[in-house]
Design an enzyme around this catalytic site. Structure first.
Site, PDB file in Angstrom:
ATOM      1  N   CYS A 322       0.836  -1.207   0.000  1.00  0.00           N
ATOM      2  CA  CYS A 322       0.000   0.000   0.000  1.00  0.00           C
ATOM      3  C   CYS A 322       0.871   1.257   0.000  1.00  0.00           C
ATOM      4  O   CYS A 322       0.357   2.372   0.100  1.00  0.00           O
ATOM      5  CB  CYS A 322      -0.945   0.003   1.199  1.00  0.00           C
ATOM      6  SG  CYS A 322      -0.109  -0.099   2.794  1.00  0.00           S
ATOM      7  N   GLU A 356      -1.717   1.300  -4.888  1.00  0.00           N
ATOM      8  CA  GLU A 356      -1.536  -0.067  -4.387  1.00  0.00           C
ATOM      9  C   GLU A 356      -0.766  -0.819  -5.470  1.00  0.00           C
ATOM     10  O   GLU A 356      -1.127  -0.765  -6.651  1.00  0.00           O
ATOM     11  CB  GLU A 356      -2.899  -0.714  -4.158  1.00  0.00           C
ATOM     12  CG  GLU A 356      -2.876  -1.941  -3.295  1.00  0.00           C
ATOM     13  CD  GLU A 356      -3.169  -1.657  -1.825  1.00  0.00           C
ATOM     14  OE1 GLU A 356      -3.149  -2.621  -1.052  1.00  0.00           O
ATOM     15  OE2 GLU A 356      -3.406  -0.494  -1.460  1.00  0.00           O
TER      16      GLU A 356
END
Length: 366
Positions: A322, A356
């Site tokens: 992330c 991401e």
């Protein structure tokens, strides 16, 4: 963000693609696979502060830069179900002073399976009168067709009228997976992009030999979907609600080759290296596992140095990140022993800078 710049979406996604491509360029990454989001109603959870003014109240958010509050009546980022609930909920709350007094925040967690949790947060103790009013509220919402759970929260208090979870159903590669999602625990915010992440991970690991080790498994989101590609899967998670949800999900999806251990990635690394023995590993013979693939989806800080060294012991590494910047810090070490076979961008958070990323690494041959 009241009105989304939908017409700019493809341009914004292309900019992210360029940024991630540039970040991964020093590591000889192949061409990125890019997985777009829906352009509106993609976020399955939302939190709003409540602003009380002249006997009325409404949802607000704060601008991150100016810190100014702004009123929210519609929230096109959030799922249609959350928007419908926002419209239905406030008029009902206003009918009961006990439900509105000292209410300062409302959290929503929705699912593709059309279930929703509404959490009401208060600066006051919740008593029997509040509970009776909340039961009335739930009945009214159910009469309007909502499959809803109501939770009240105050300092050191949590009142669930029925349960503090909803069961999501995700379509992944012609199969439907059940995932229990617990209020106030981590869940993937963009459910449809999550399905694409799961499908990409399944494709990366298909035809795998041996077993899979997963660190930071949460509610089993990835390990349950990946179990089909491995003889056995061993997964770790530290948060107790997530472990309990994962155990339910294993049973609900009839997965018979996955075991979850409640411990941190750091402790598990010490156990694997023989530094310490842990009671939680009693009855589990780590030698029974021939894990030659490891999956990691770490927090924003990335992997610590000891875990990076542990990860390098495996033939294949699947890394979901992330935070591409800490991913690249880890790749400086990981690419000394492994090469990037596949790389992907998953647009979990459209209209933001957030990216991401996924990389599939294979050990270099000497």
């Amino acid at each position: 963000m009241q009105n989304l710049p939908i017409e700019q979406y493809s341009t914004l996604l292309a900019e992210k693609q360029q940024k991630l491509t540039a970040l991964l360029a020093p590591f000889d990454a192949p061409t990125l696979e890019v997985f777009a989001s829906e352009t509106s109603h993609f976020r399955m959870r939302a939190e709003f502060r409540i602003w009380h003014e002249q006997g009325d109240f409404y949802h607000i958010m704060f601008d991150q830069e100016s810190k100014q509050r702004y009123r929210i009546d519609q929230f096109p980022i959030a799922s249609k179900l959350i928007n419908q609930m926002m419209q239905a909920l406030l008029p009902l709350l206003k009918q009961h002073n006990v439900l509105t007094r000292r209410l300062f925040q409302i959290d929503y967690l929705s699912t593709l399976s059309n279930k929703i949790i509404v959490s009401l947060l208060y600066h006051k103790a919740l008593d029997e009168k509040w509970q009776q009013a909340a039961i009335w509220l739930k009945k009214q919402l159910m009469a309007q067709g909502f499959d809803v759970q109501i939770i009240g929260r105050a300092s050191k208090q949590k009142i669930c009228l029925e349960q503090d979870f909803v069961d999501e159903v995700l379509p992944v590669k012609n199969r439907h997976y059940i995932y229990r999602q617990v209020e106030n625990s981590f869940t993937q915010p963009n459910a449809k992009v999550n399905c694409k992440m799961l499908e990409w991970a399944i494709d990366c690991t298909k035809n795998s030999q041996g077993d899979l080790l997963e660190l930071y498994c949460g509610n089993g989101n990835f390990s349950i979907a990946l179990a089909q590609n491995f003889r056995k899967v061993l997964a770790t998670e530290i948060a107790k609600p997530s472990v309990n949800a994962a155990q339910f999900n294993i049973a609900a999806n009839q997965i018979d080759n996955l075991q979850i251990i409640r411990m941190s990635a750091e402790d598990f690394t010490q156990a694997m290296n023989g530094v310490r023995a842990f009671n939680r590993l009693k009855g589990i013979d780590l030698k029974d596992y021939q894990c030659n693939t490891i999956f990691v989806d770490p927090p924003r800080a990335g992997l610590d140095a000891a875990t990076v060294k542990l990860v390098q012991n495996y033939e294949r590494i699947l890394y979901i990140s992330c935070n591409p910047h800490t991913l690249c810090e880890n790749l400086q070490e990981l690419t000394k022993t492994h090469r990037i076979e596949k790389a992907a961008l998953f647009d979990q958070f459209p209209y933001t800078e957030h990216m991401e990323a996924g990389v599939w690494l294979i050990r270099k041959s000497n």
